[in-house]
Design a protein around this motif. Structure first.
Motif, PDB file in Angstrom:
ATOM      1  N   UNK A  92       0.892  -1.191   0.105  1.00  0.00           N
ATOM      2  CA  UNK A  92      -0.258   0.349  -0.030  1.00  0.00           C
ATOM      3  C   UNK A  92       0.634   1.253   0.264  1.00  0.00           C
ATOM      4  N   UNK A  93       2.287   0.785  -0.194  1.00  0.00           N
ATOM      5  CA  UNK A  93       2.742   2.630  -0.023  1.00  0.00           C
ATOM      6  C   UNK A  93       3.415   3.172  -1.052  1.00  0.00           C
ATOM      7  N   UNK A  94       2.379   2.561  -2.182  1.00  0.00           N
ATOM      8  CA  UNK A  94       2.520   4.096  -3.351  1.00  0.00           C
ATOM      9  C   UNK A  94       1.188   5.218  -3.024  1.00  0.00           C
ATOM     10  N   UNK A  95       0.522   4.296  -2.696  1.00  0.00           N
ATOM     11  CA  UNK A  95      -0.823   5.200  -2.603  1.00  0.00           C
ATOM     12  C   UNK A  95      -1.699   5.994  -1.336  1.00  0.00           C
ATOM     13  N   UNK A  96      -0.591   5.654   0.319  1.00  0.00           N
ATOM     14  CA  UNK A  96      -0.973   5.444   1.506  1.00  0.00           C
ATOM     15  C   UNK A  96      -0.248   6.315   1.580  1.00  0.00           C
TER      16      UNK A  96
END
Length: 144
Positions: A92-96
């Protein structure tokens, strides 16, 4: 000292976490010590293990996630722990947005890939904190 100097609310990290060993414990402990509210941990999915040498011998996702939660519950009881299944290196690190991304010396490149993908989406890069690995010769100093 290195692990507790700066404090963050939420942090994220990822790994396979098969058969929790001292290296995992030090990685998780250092990350937990730097956090006050929540740690989000991506645990590799069975699909990602297909290419891994001896991937068929790795514990189930459920077992690995449970062992991580159990370790952190004994170590830092006030920290909320969320386990996510990693189906790719990014999770989830790209969007969150998180306060900090924890990596090891071995996974710095993955952290750079995450931040490059974030830049590509016009998002602010995540602060990255590198946790040094414990090398085999150093383990003789640790009594388990």
């Amino acid at each position: 000292q290195m692990c507790i100097r700066d404090r963050y609310s939420t942090g994220v990290l990822g790994g396979t976490f098969d058969y929790i060993h001292i290296g995992h414990k030090l990685f998780l402990s250092c990350a937990a010590l730097k956090l006050s509210q929540e740690i989000i941990i991506g645990v590799t999915s069975p699909a990602l293990l297909v290419k891994k040498q001896y991937g068929h011998l790795v514990q189930t996702f459920k077992t690995r996630g449970k062992k991580v939660v159990q370790f952190l519950a004994n170590f830092h009881q006030n920290l909320k722990v969320e386990i996510l299944q990693l189906d790719n290196v990014y999770g989830p690190t790209v969007d969150t947005d998180y306060d900090v991304l924890f990596v090891t010396e071995e996974t710095v490149k993955g952290g750079e890939m995450i931040n490059e993908a974030r830049r590509g989406k016009g998002k602010e890069v995540l602060k990255t904190f590198v946790i040094e690995l414990v090398h085999t010769q150093d383990l003789s100093l640790i009594h388990i």
